[in-house]
Every structure is written in structure tokens, then in C-alpha cells.
Scaffold this motif. Structure first.
Motif, PDB file in Angstrom:
ATOM      1  N   THR A  17       7.350   3.802  -6.466  1.00 24.84           N
ATOM      2  CA  THR A  17       6.309   4.820  -6.683  1.00 24.84           C
ATOM      3  C   THR A  17       6.981   6.184  -6.882  1.00 24.84           C
ATOM      4  O   THR A  17       6.674   6.914  -7.817  1.00 24.84           O
ATOM      5  CB  THR A  17       5.345   4.899  -5.482  1.00 24.84           C
ATOM      6  OG1 THR A  17       6.121   4.935  -4.278  1.00 24.84           O
ATOM      7  CG2 THR A  17       4.399   3.742  -5.437  1.00 24.84           C
ATOM      8  N   LEU A  39       1.712   8.447  -8.895  1.00 22.29           N
ATOM      9  CA  LEU A  39       1.805   8.771  -7.473  1.00 22.29           C
ATOM     10  C   LEU A  39       0.427   8.842  -6.831  1.00 22.29           C
ATOM     11  O   LEU A  39      -0.503   9.398  -7.404  1.00 22.29           O
ATOM     12  CB  LEU A  39       2.520  10.122  -7.322  1.00 22.29           C
ATOM     13  CG  LEU A  39       3.183  10.379  -5.978  1.00 22.29           C
ATOM     14  CD1 LEU A  39       4.242   9.303  -5.683  1.00 22.29           C
ATOM     15  CD2 LEU A  39       3.834  11.747  -5.959  1.00 22.29           C
ATOM     16  N   GLY A  40       0.351   8.289  -5.612  1.00 22.80           N
ATOM     17  CA  GLY A  40      -0.905   8.369  -4.875  1.00 22.80           C
ATOM     18  C   GLY A  40      -0.966   9.662  -4.096  1.00 22.80           C
ATOM     19  O   GLY A  40      -0.602   9.721  -2.940  1.00 22.80           O
ATOM     20  N   LYS A 102       4.578   7.001   6.910  1.00 24.81           N
ATOM     21  CA  LYS A 102       5.733   6.187   6.503  1.00 24.81           C
ATOM     22  C   LYS A 102       6.724   6.083   7.657  1.00 24.81           C
ATOM     23  O   LYS A 102       7.276   5.016   7.920  1.00 24.81           O
ATOM     24  CB  LYS A 102       6.389   6.839   5.277  1.00 24.81           C
ATOM     25  CG  LYS A 102       7.241   5.907   4.446  1.00 24.81           C
ATOM     26  CD  LYS A 102       7.900   6.685   3.303  1.00 24.81           C
ATOM     27  CE  LYS A 102       7.414   6.212   1.960  1.00 24.81           C
ATOM     28  NZ  LYS A 102       7.964   6.971   0.827  1.00 24.81           N
ATOM     29  N   TRP A 126       1.806  -2.381   0.006  1.00 31.53           N
ATOM     30  CA  TRP A 126       2.447  -1.115  -0.366  1.00 31.53           C
ATOM     31  C   TRP A 126       3.963  -1.309  -0.453  1.00 31.53           C
ATOM     32  O   TRP A 126       4.569  -1.947   0.400  1.00 31.53           O
ATOM     33  CB  TRP A 126       2.081  -0.014   0.635  1.00 31.53           C
ATOM     34  CG  TRP A 126       2.703   1.294   0.300  1.00 31.53           C
ATOM     35  CD1 TRP A 126       2.683   1.917  -0.910  1.00 31.53           C
ATOM     36  CD2 TRP A 126       3.454   2.128   1.166  1.00 31.53           C
ATOM     37  NE1 TRP A 126       3.370   3.097  -0.840  1.00 31.53           N
ATOM     38  CE2 TRP A 126       3.850   3.249   0.426  1.00 31.53           C
ATOM     39  CE3 TRP A 126       3.826   2.046   2.513  1.00 31.53           C
ATOM     40  CZ2 TRP A 126       4.608   4.284   0.968  1.00 31.53           C
ATOM     41  CZ3 TRP A 126       4.568   3.064   3.061  1.00 31.53           C
ATOM     42  CH2 TRP A 126       4.954   4.174   2.296  1.00 31.53           C
ATOM     43  N   ASN A 176      -3.686  -0.100  -0.683  1.00 29.35           N
ATOM     44  CA  ASN A 176      -2.865   0.456  -1.754  1.00 29.35           C
ATOM     45  C   ASN A 176      -1.966  -0.679  -2.185  1.00 29.35           C
ATOM     46  O   ASN A 176      -1.173  -1.151  -1.361  1.00 29.35           O
ATOM     47  CB  ASN A 176      -2.027   1.621  -1.193  1.00 29.35           C
ATOM     48  CG  ASN A 176      -0.994   2.143  -2.176  1.00 29.35           C
ATOM     49  OD1 ASN A 176      -0.974   1.745  -3.333  1.00 29.35           O
ATOM     50  ND2 ASN A 176      -0.129   3.045  -1.711  1.00 29.35           N
ATOM     51  N   LYS A 238      -3.744  11.553   2.967  1.00 29.86           N
ATOM     52  CA  LYS A 238      -4.645  11.182   1.869  1.00 29.86           C
ATOM     53  C   LYS A 238      -6.026  11.821   2.031  1.00 29.86           C
ATOM     54  O   LYS A 238      -6.526  12.458   1.116  1.00 29.86           O
ATOM     55  CB  LYS A 238      -4.783   9.660   1.794  1.00 29.86           C
ATOM     56  CG  LYS A 238      -3.469   8.908   1.798  1.00 29.86           C
ATOM     57  CD  LYS A 238      -2.587   9.216   0.606  1.00 29.86           C
ATOM     58  CE  LYS A 238      -1.334   8.349   0.647  1.00 29.86           C
ATOM     59  NZ  LYS A 238      -0.387   8.616  -0.405  1.00 29.86           N
ATOM     60  N   ARG A 373      -0.453  -0.513 -11.352  1.00 27.45           N
ATOM     61  CA  ARG A 373      -1.274   0.398 -10.544  1.00 27.45           C
ATOM     62  C   ARG A 373      -1.453   1.717 -11.279  1.00 27.45           C
ATOM     63  O   ARG A 373      -0.499   2.305 -11.768  1.00 27.45           O
ATOM     64  CB  ARG A 373      -0.615   0.663  -9.195  1.00 27.45           C
ATOM     65  CG  ARG A 373      -1.548   1.437  -8.265  1.00 27.45           C
ATOM     66  CD  ARG A 373      -0.850   1.870  -6.990  1.00 27.45           C
ATOM     67  NE  ARG A 373      -0.051   3.076  -7.188  1.00 27.45           N
ATOM     68  CZ  ARG A 373       0.559   3.742  -6.209  1.00 27.45           C
ATOM     69  NH1 ARG A 373       0.485   3.301  -4.970  1.00 27.45           N
ATOM     70  NH2 ARG A 373       1.268   4.829  -6.458  1.00 27.45           N
TER      71      ARG A 373
HETATM   72  N1  GLU Z   1       1.828   6.368  -0.755  1.00 30.95           N
HETATM   73  C1  GLU Z   1       1.855   7.021  -2.032  1.00 30.95           C
HETATM   74  C2  GLU Z   1       1.927   6.016  -3.141  1.00 30.95           C
HETATM   75  O1  GLU Z   1       1.887   4.839  -2.906  1.00 30.95           O
HETATM   76  C3  GLU Z   1       2.920   8.061  -2.076  1.00 30.95           C
HETATM   77  C4  GLU Z   1       4.269   7.682  -2.548  1.00 30.95           C
HETATM   78  C5  GLU Z   1       5.042   6.852  -1.597  1.00 30.95           C
HETATM   79  O2  GLU Z   1       5.354   7.361  -0.516  1.00 30.95           O
HETATM   80  O3  GLU Z   1       5.276   5.711  -1.933  1.00 30.95           O
HETATM   81  O4  GLU Z   1       1.979   6.430  -4.265  1.00 30.95           O
END
Ligand code: GLU
Length: 395
Positions: A17, A39-40, A102, A126, A176, A238, A373
Motif C-alpha cells: 500500500t 492509500l487508505g 499498526k 490487510w 480492509n 480513519k 483495491r
Molecule cells: N491502512 C492504510 C491502507 O491500507 C494505510 C497504509 C498502510 O499503513 O498500509 O492503505
């Protein structure tokens, strides 16, 4: 030059990501008009009432080291939130505040997993779950799903995946990348299986909790028989548009919380003081204060689904939460588009980047190789333009 890095880091894949977001940034710097849907990250500003709490904390001279597991007031606020939103009772001694969810997830895996332990990953999952498991020398065991099963696993699949080495299962609802949510009944069915295996721990990542469109999500720790071995993960990034503030937290059995605190004490110490003070205000705020963002995401969800469904070859489910769509694009596999043979989802995501100037993320990163995604945490204008470009590139 000889690779002098440790085996540990050499075996760790880079976050796809973040890699895609970095690639988009790089191309933009070269002058390309890239629309980043990889990017989320909410495209809203942090709400004023939270910013004001942070300014106040600065003016009140919050600048010293913080308790490793977080300020007591913040932990109390988190307990109130868990009771209010999730019907879970935690004491402050069961809460650990971390530098983003994270880190919370990494803490949990570091304190629970031994080399060779197996971690069950219901697909899609994820991207960082499997990477962190690798770092712990544990083995990721994927439990597949597909768009036909609305990206959910069944109790039978779960039972079949369990071995004597299974130590942990990672749930994430709203999910996610797929946006689906496990219902209470579905969690209870999976819970019936887990009840038979008391040595398996459960991590429930609920970071997208407030971003839901039809129904409220259910927390698996609210099932009494699973409470003692479930760790609930959440954070502010988020729902409160606070990605850069880095506040995550867990509610866990006390002995696990203590172990996470010990680990954090050797690695990062307590989380940033200003962000924590602001977090007290955010966590205690009524959810109605952030509803305007959720409403906006819902509108965008409708737009992106309608637009994608107009493109032949895109099979799109309706996500119930989070801000991603996760179309199955396997209909394009084996086709040559703009002179490029599309063999897999990574090829497809690369085609979209190079030919449509739209950044997405391959489903391979999430254990779902038929999908890509697309984040709709972007403006309506960007979403419309991106999907128009994708349509043109594919036509
Ligand atoms: N969690 C978000 C995503 O999946 C942010 C980027 C990451 O930390 O992976 O895009």
C-alpha cells in the motif's frame, strides 16, 4: 555490494500500500497527473474540536515522556468508549495506547507468537498482517474467500484450517480491503469453532468501526466465551481523519496488555503526548460529530460502484464499511491491453497506473489475487475522473 542486512529484514516484504503511494508520488514529481486511489487515508482535515484540544495541550506544557501504556485519562476514556460502542468491559489496566494501530498489531504478534506458530488469515486481509507474522517467524495460513462468498469465510473453512500449531486468528471488520462486515451471527458461528480450541487467540482489528453504512459492526470480544483470549485493536486514524497523529490502542487480557507495555518500553516508550491529549477528546466525542465524513464516504461509495459497474469485466460487491471497493477483475486475465499481457492483478494495477494514471493496489497484497483495491477516500471529482480514465484505457 554484498547484502549485509539481517535475514529478518531480507525476508520482510515492503508494504505494497505504501509502495504504491510512493510510486504515485514519484510519478507526480516527474510531472505525471496521477490520481492516487491506493492509500487508505481520509481526505478530510482533523475536526477542529480535536485540533483545539491539541493546541490546549501544547499551551498547558504537555511535553514530558508519557506513561509507556498511555495517560490514565486516555485509558479511562478508551474504556468508556469500548463500553459505549462495543459492549465490552475493560479496565484501564487492560488498555495499551500505541503509536498507531499498526504498532498495536505488531505488539500483539510479537508478544504471542513463537517461531513456527501458525497465524490464520481470513482472506482478504490487510497487507501488513502477513508481513508482521513473517517478522515473528510465524507462518501465515490463508483461509480463502471470493466475491461469490462476499469475501467471508465459513465455520467449516475455519475448522479445516486449524492445526495444533495454530496460535492466532486475525479478524478485521469492517474489512480492509473488501469493506465487508461479519455479523453477530457469523461471528458466533466462527466463535463456536474457536470455543473448541482454547489455545487459539483472536485479534480483532476494528479500525474502520465508525465508517459503516448500513449497520453497526459487532465486536467479537463481546462474545463472553471469547473475551478472555481476544485482543481488540482500534485507533483514531480513519474515523477522525488523524492518520499522521499515530494513535492506536488495544483492549486485552491484562497479561497480554502488560507484555505489550514491556515491549513498547524497550522500543518506542509512550506515544506522543500532544496526540494523546487530543485523543481523549476524540475518543469521548459522540460519534455524531464525525457523521459528516461517513455520509460523504457513503455518497462516494454509491458513485464509484455505479461507475465501475459500467465497465465490462469489473465484478463489484457492495462494501458495508471502510472506504475501499475491491472489484474482481479476473475477467481481464489472459487479455492483451495496450500491448500489455495481463496475467494477474499486479499486471492489471500496473496497467491502470501506466495507461490511466490511476494508482490502485493489487489484490495479491491482500491474499485475493483476482481483485484490486480502489480507495474512495478521495474527492468525487477525482473518483469520477479516475474511473473515466480507467474506462478509456480499457476500451
Ligand atoms: N491502512 C492504510 C491502507 O491500507 C494505510 C497504509 C498502510 O499503513 O498500509 O492503505
Amino acid at each position: 555490494m554484498k547484502n549485509l542486512l539481517s535475514d529478518r529484514i531480507n525476508s520482510l516484504p515492503a508494504s505494497q500500500t505504501l509502495a504504491m503511494a510512493a510510486k504515485a508520488r514519484e510519478l507526480r514529481a516527474e510531472g505525471k497527473d496521477i490520481i492516487g486511489l491506493s492509500l487508505g487515508e481520509p481526505d478530510f482535515n482533523t475536526p477542529d474540536f480535536i485540533k483545539e484540544a491539541a493546541v490546549e495541550a501544547i499551551n498547558q506544557d504537555y511535553n514530558s515522556y508519557t506513561p509507556v501504556d498511555g495517560y490514565l485519562e486516555l485509558k479511562e476514556a478508551i474504556c468508556t468508549k469500548f463500553k459505549r460502542d462495543n459492549n465490552i468491559s475493560y479496565k484501564p489496566s487492560q488498555i495499551v495506547v500505541s503509536t498507531g494501530a499498526k504498532q498495536s498489531i505488531a505488539n500483539i504478534m510479537q508478544v504471542l507468537l513463537n517461531p513456527g506458530d501458525e497465524v490464520l488469515l481470513p482472506c482478504p486481509y490487510w497487507v501488513s498482517y502477513s508481513a508482521i507474522a513473517t517478522l515473528c517467524e510465524a507462518k501465515s495460513v490463508e483461509i480463502p474467500s471470493s466475491i461469490e462468498t462476499n469475501f467471508k469465510i465459513t465455520a467449516e473453512q475455519l475448522e479445516a484450517a486449524i492445526t495444533p500449531k495454530t496460535k492466532l486468528i486475525l479478524f478485521n471488520s469492517p474489512n480492509n480491503p473488501s469493506g465487508v462486515m461479519y455479523t453477530q451471527a457469523e461471528y458466533e458461528a466462527l466463535g463456536k469453532v474457536l470455543e473448541k480450541y482454547p489455545n487459539i487467540f483472536i485479534m480483532s482489528d476494528e479500525i474502520y468501526e465508525h465508517i459503516n453504512y448500513e449497520t453497526k459492526p459487532f465486536s467479537i470480544a463481546a462474545i463472553p466465551s471469547l473475551y478472555d483470549r481476544t485482543i481488540t485493536v482500534n485507533g483514531l486514524a480513519k474515523a477522525f481523519a488523524m492518520t499522521g497523529w499515530r494513535i492506536g490502542y488495544i483492549g486485552a487480557p491484562e497479561w497480554i496488555a502488560k507484555a505489550c507495555t514491556k515491549l513498547q518500553g524497550q522500543i518506542t516508550s509512550g506515544t506522543n503526548c500532544i496526540a494523546q491529549r487530543a485523543a481523549i477528546t476524540a475518543v469521548l466525542a459522540p460519534v455524531s460529530k464525525i457523521q459528516y465524513m461517513v455520509d460523504e464516504f457513503k455518497t462516494r461509495r454509491g458513485i464509484i460502484i455505479d461507475l465501475l459497474r459500467e465497465i465490462d469485466g469489473f465484478n463489484v460487491n457492495v462494501p458495508e464499511g471502510a472506504f475501499y471497493v475491491f472489484p474482481d477483475i479476473s475477467a481481464f486475465f489472459g487479455k492483451t491491453i495496450k500491448g500489455k499481457l495481463i496475467e494477474n492483478a499486479s499486471d492489471f494495477a500496473m496497467l491502470l497506473l501506466e495507461e490511466a494514471n490511476v494508482a490502485t493496489v493489487t489484490g495479491e497484497a491482500f491474499g485475493a489475487p483476482n481483485c484490486i483495491r480502489i480507495s474512495y477516500a478521495a474527492s468525487e471529482l477525482q473518483i469520477r475522473e479516475a474511473i473515466k480514465r480507467i474506462k478509456e484505457a480499457l476500451s
